[in-house]
Write a protein that holds these residues in place. Structure first.
Motif, PDB file in Angstrom:
ATOM      1  N   ILE A 108       0.829  -1.212   0.000  1.00  0.00           N
ATOM      2  CA  ILE A 108       0.000   0.000   0.000  1.00  0.00           C
ATOM      3  C   ILE A 108       0.861   1.259   0.000  1.00  0.00           C
ATOM      4  CG2 ILE A 108      -0.218   0.204   2.516  1.00  0.00           C
ATOM      5  CD1 ILE A 108      -3.110   1.107   2.071  1.00  0.00           C
ATOM      6  N   LEU A 109       2.095   1.168   0.470  1.00  0.00           N
ATOM      7  CA  LEU A 109       2.972   2.332   0.502  1.00  0.00           C
ATOM      8  C   LEU A 109       3.227   2.893  -0.889  1.00  0.00           C
ATOM      9  CD1 LEU A 109       5.614   1.321   3.185  1.00  0.00           C
ATOM     10  CD2 LEU A 109       3.567   2.711   3.461  1.00  0.00           C
ATOM     11  N   ASP A 110       3.111   2.051  -1.901  1.00  0.00           N
ATOM     12  CA  ASP A 110       3.325   2.501  -3.280  1.00  0.00           C
ATOM     13  C   ASP A 110       2.196   3.394  -3.785  1.00  0.00           C
ATOM     14  OD1 ASP A 110       5.618   0.941  -3.263  1.00  0.00           O
ATOM     15  OD2 ASP A 110       4.597  -0.787  -4.144  1.00  0.00           O
ATOM     16  N   SER A 111       1.047   3.363  -3.113  1.00  0.00           N
ATOM     17  CA  SER A 111      -0.111   4.092  -3.631  1.00  0.00           C
ATOM     18  C   SER A 111      -0.466   5.352  -2.850  1.00  0.00           C
ATOM     19  CB  SER A 111      -1.322   3.157  -3.661  1.00  0.00           C
ATOM     20  OG  SER A 111      -1.643   2.725  -2.358  1.00  0.00           O
ATOM     21  N   VAL A 112       0.283   5.677  -1.798  1.00  0.00           N
ATOM     22  CA  VAL A 112      -0.037   6.901  -1.061  1.00  0.00           C
ATOM     23  C   VAL A 112       0.554   8.112  -1.777  1.00  0.00           C
ATOM     24  CG1 VAL A 112      -0.294   5.767   1.172  1.00  0.00           C
ATOM     25  CG2 VAL A 112       1.922   6.675   0.522  1.00  0.00           C
ATOM     26  N   SER A 113      -0.057   9.277  -1.545  1.00  0.00           N
ATOM     27  CA  SER A 113       0.318  10.477  -2.294  1.00  0.00           C
ATOM     28  C   SER A 113       1.339  11.350  -1.571  1.00  0.00           C
ATOM     29  CB  SER A 113      -0.941  11.299  -2.574  1.00  0.00           C
ATOM     30  OG  SER A 113      -1.540  11.670  -1.344  1.00  0.00           O
ATOM     31  N   PHE A 114       1.986  10.817  -0.568  1.00  0.00           N
ATOM     32  CA  PHE A 114       3.001  11.560   0.165  1.00  0.00           C
ATOM     33  C   PHE A 114       4.156  10.613   0.501  1.00  0.00           C
ATOM     34  CE2 PHE A 114      -0.477  10.305   2.983  1.00  0.00           C
ATOM     35  CZ  PHE A 114       0.177   9.445   3.841  1.00  0.00           C
ATOM     36  N   PRO A 115       5.316  11.173   0.805  1.00  0.00           N
ATOM     37  CA  PRO A 115       6.474  10.320   1.111  1.00  0.00           C
ATOM     38  C   PRO A 115       6.266   9.519   2.399  1.00  0.00           C
ATOM     39  CG  PRO A 115       7.162  12.593   0.718  1.00  0.00           C
ATOM     40  CD  PRO A 115       5.665  12.589   0.791  1.00  0.00           C
ATOM     41  N   VAL A 116       6.685   8.268   2.357  1.00  0.00           N
ATOM     42  CA  VAL A 116       6.681   7.402   3.531  1.00  0.00           C
ATOM     43  C   VAL A 116       8.086   6.843   3.680  1.00  0.00           C
ATOM     44  CG1 VAL A 116       5.714   5.348   4.637  1.00  0.00           C
ATOM     45  CG2 VAL A 116       4.267   6.751   3.140  1.00  0.00           C
ATOM     46  N   ARG A 117       8.661   7.049   4.867  1.00  0.00           N
ATOM     47  CA  ARG A 117       9.985   6.515   5.153  1.00  0.00           C
ATOM     48  C   ARG A 117       9.850   5.460   6.245  1.00  0.00           C
ATOM     49  NH1 ARG A 117      10.803  12.074   4.182  1.00  0.00           N
ATOM     50  NH2 ARG A 117      10.622  12.644   6.344  1.00  0.00           N
ATOM     51  N   VAL A 118      10.517   4.338   6.059  1.00  0.00           N
ATOM     52  CA  VAL A 118      10.425   3.232   7.007  1.00  0.00           C
ATOM     53  C   VAL A 118      11.810   2.949   7.561  1.00  0.00           C
ATOM     54  CG1 VAL A 118       9.835   0.800   7.304  1.00  0.00           C
ATOM     55  CG2 VAL A 118       8.472   2.233   5.766  1.00  0.00           C
ATOM     56  N   TYR A 119      11.891   2.858   8.890  1.00  0.00           N
ATOM     57  CA  TYR A 119      13.151   2.562   9.576  1.00  0.00           C
ATOM     58  C   TYR A 119      12.925   1.409  10.537  1.00  0.00           C
ATOM     59  CZ  TYR A 119      14.319   7.240   7.962  1.00  0.00           C
ATOM     60  OH  TYR A 119      14.533   8.342   7.192  1.00  0.00           O
ATOM     61  N   THR A 120      13.891   0.516  10.609  1.00  0.00           N
ATOM     62  CA  THR A 120      13.837  -0.552  11.586  1.00  0.00           C
ATOM     63  C   THR A 120      14.962  -0.367  12.594  1.00  0.00           C
ATOM     64  OG1 THR A 120      15.163  -2.012  10.189  1.00  0.00           O
ATOM     65  CG2 THR A 120      12.768  -2.200   9.999  1.00  0.00           C
ATOM     66  N   TYR A 121      14.798  -0.968  13.752  1.00  0.00           N
ATOM     67  CA  TYR A 121      15.776  -0.803  14.820  1.00  0.00           C
ATOM     68  C   TYR A 121      16.009  -2.133  15.517  1.00  0.00           C
ATOM     69  CZ  TYR A 121      11.949  -1.142  18.101  1.00  0.00           C
ATOM     70  OH  TYR A 121      10.880  -1.603  18.811  1.00  0.00           O
ATOM     71  N   ASP A 122      17.065  -2.175  16.305  1.00  0.00           N
ATOM     72  CA  ASP A 122      17.342  -3.307  17.183  1.00  0.00           C
ATOM     73  C   ASP A 122      17.650  -2.749  18.558  1.00  0.00           C
ATOM     74  OD1 ASP A 122      17.832  -5.858  18.106  1.00  0.00           O
ATOM     75  OD2 ASP A 122      19.895  -5.895  17.393  1.00  0.00           O
ATOM     76  N   TYR A 123      16.960  -3.234  19.554  1.00  0.00           N
ATOM     77  CA  TYR A 123      17.121  -2.750  20.929  1.00  0.00           C
ATOM     78  C   TYR A 123      17.787  -3.857  21.730  1.00  0.00           C
ATOM     79  CZ  TYR A 123      15.722  -0.685  25.407  1.00  0.00           C
ATOM     80  OH  TYR A 123      15.701  -0.129  26.658  1.00  0.00           O
ATOM     81  N   GLN A 124      18.955  -3.570  22.323  1.00  0.00           N
ATOM     82  CA  GLN A 124      19.723  -4.593  23.014  1.00  0.00           C
ATOM     83  C   GLN A 124      20.186  -4.099  24.379  1.00  0.00           C
ATOM     84  OE1 GLN A 124      22.971  -5.035  20.321  1.00  0.00           O
ATOM     85  NE2 GLN A 124      21.727  -5.937  18.721  1.00  0.00           N
ATOM     86  N   ASN A 125      20.321  -5.012  25.307  1.00  0.00           N
ATOM     87  CA  ASN A 125      20.893  -4.733  26.626  1.00  0.00           C
ATOM     88  C   ASN A 125      20.162  -3.636  27.387  1.00  0.00           C
ATOM     89  OD1 ASN A 125      22.938  -6.615  26.061  1.00  0.00           O
ATOM     90  ND2 ASN A 125      24.144  -5.045  25.046  1.00  0.00           N
ATOM     91  N   GLY A 126      18.899  -3.421  27.097  1.00  0.00           N
ATOM     92  CA  GLY A 126      18.114  -2.454  27.839  1.00  0.00           C
ATOM     93  C   GLY A 126      18.430  -1.004  27.544  1.00  0.00           C
ATOM     94  N   TRP A 127      19.313  -0.713  26.597  1.00  0.00           N
ATOM     95  CA  TRP A 127      19.640   0.695  26.360  1.00  0.00           C
ATOM     96  C   TRP A 127      20.105   1.002  24.962  1.00  0.00           C
ATOM     97  CZ3 TRP A 127      24.544   1.860  24.709  1.00  0.00           C
ATOM     98  CH2 TRP A 127      25.495   0.860  24.872  1.00  0.00           C
ATOM     99  N   TYR A 128      20.364   0.065  24.136  1.00  0.00           N
ATOM    100  CA  TYR A 128      21.050   0.305  22.865  1.00  0.00           C
ATOM    101  C   TYR A 128      20.082   0.236  21.702  1.00  0.00           C
ATOM    102  CZ  TYR A 128      24.856  -0.002  19.492  1.00  0.00           C
ATOM    103  OH  TYR A 128      25.719   0.217  18.459  1.00  0.00           O
ATOM    104  N   LEU A 129      20.043   1.259  20.894  1.00  0.00           N
ATOM    105  CA  LEU A 129      19.164   1.316  19.738  1.00  0.00           C
ATOM    106  C   LEU A 129      20.008   1.482  18.484  1.00  0.00           C
ATOM    107  CD1 LEU A 129      16.104   1.637  18.933  1.00  0.00           C
ATOM    108  CD2 LEU A 129      16.533   4.071  18.927  1.00  0.00           C
ATOM    109  N   VAL A 130      19.819   0.615  17.518  1.00  0.00           N
ATOM    110  CA  VAL A 130      20.564   0.670  16.266  1.00  0.00           C
ATOM    111  C   VAL A 130      19.594   0.818  15.113  1.00  0.00           C
ATOM    112  CG1 VAL A 130      22.138  -0.583  14.742  1.00  0.00           C
ATOM    113  CG2 VAL A 130      22.356  -0.837  17.210  1.00  0.00           C
ATOM    114  N   PHE A 131      19.805   1.833  14.269  1.00  0.00           N
ATOM    115  CA  PHE A 131      18.993   2.003  13.065  1.00  0.00           C
ATOM    116  C   PHE A 131      19.750   1.508  11.874  1.00  0.00           C
ATOM    117  CE2 PHE A 131      16.691   4.813  15.807  1.00  0.00           C
ATOM    118  CZ  PHE A 131      15.402   4.699  15.371  1.00  0.00           C
TER     119      PHE A 131
END
Length: 131
Positions: A108-131
């Motif tokens: 569905i992201l291909d059909s919307v009329s505005f930009p959509v950016r998708v980011y994933t993350y990994d959360y480790q050791n209770g404090w670490y976020l990696v994009f």
């Protein structure tokens, strides 16, 4: 326990560091937990107005998977904002920023009329976020 609120705190409080890792930068005016007229709340909203044009980003944060429901939720937020401010600006330029642990590759992201950016993350050791 890792909650959506935890992700919101990390993204907002470390936005400059995360931006250097690829997350799109916030606009100059940024709010958290923005309540819409419908009562729904946007995780993070950032915007700026330049020459009568409203540029805004809706950040929809998911502690797990970005699925069709999450995308529809963000889309509905943008639609509600556009309806609320219609006629107040010469143009309205929204974008949707999705952040989650996994992404289901939603077509569905291909059909919307505005930009959509998708980011994933990994959360480790209770404090670490990696994009």
């Amino acid at each position: 326990d890792f909650l959506e609120k935890t992700l919101e705190d990390i993204v907002h409080e470390n936005r400059n560091i995360i931006h250097k890792r690829g997350l799109c930068p916030y606009k100059p005016v940024t709010y958290r937990q923005v309540k819409l007229p419908s009562g729904k709340k946007i995780d993070i909203l950032s915007f700026e107005i330049i020459n009568g044009i409203l540029y805004f980003d809706v950040y929809e944060l998911k502690r797990d998977v970005i699925n069709i429901d999450a995308v529809c939720q963000g889309y509905n937020y943008i639609s509600e904002i556009k309806a609320a401010v219609s006629g107040s600006f010469t143009q309205i330029m929204p974008s949707l920023v999705m952040v989650g642990k996994r992404y289901d590759g939603i077509s569905i992201l291909d059909s919307v009329s505005f930009p959509v950016r998708v980011y994933t993350y990994d959360y480790q050791n209770g404090w670490y976020l990696v994009f």
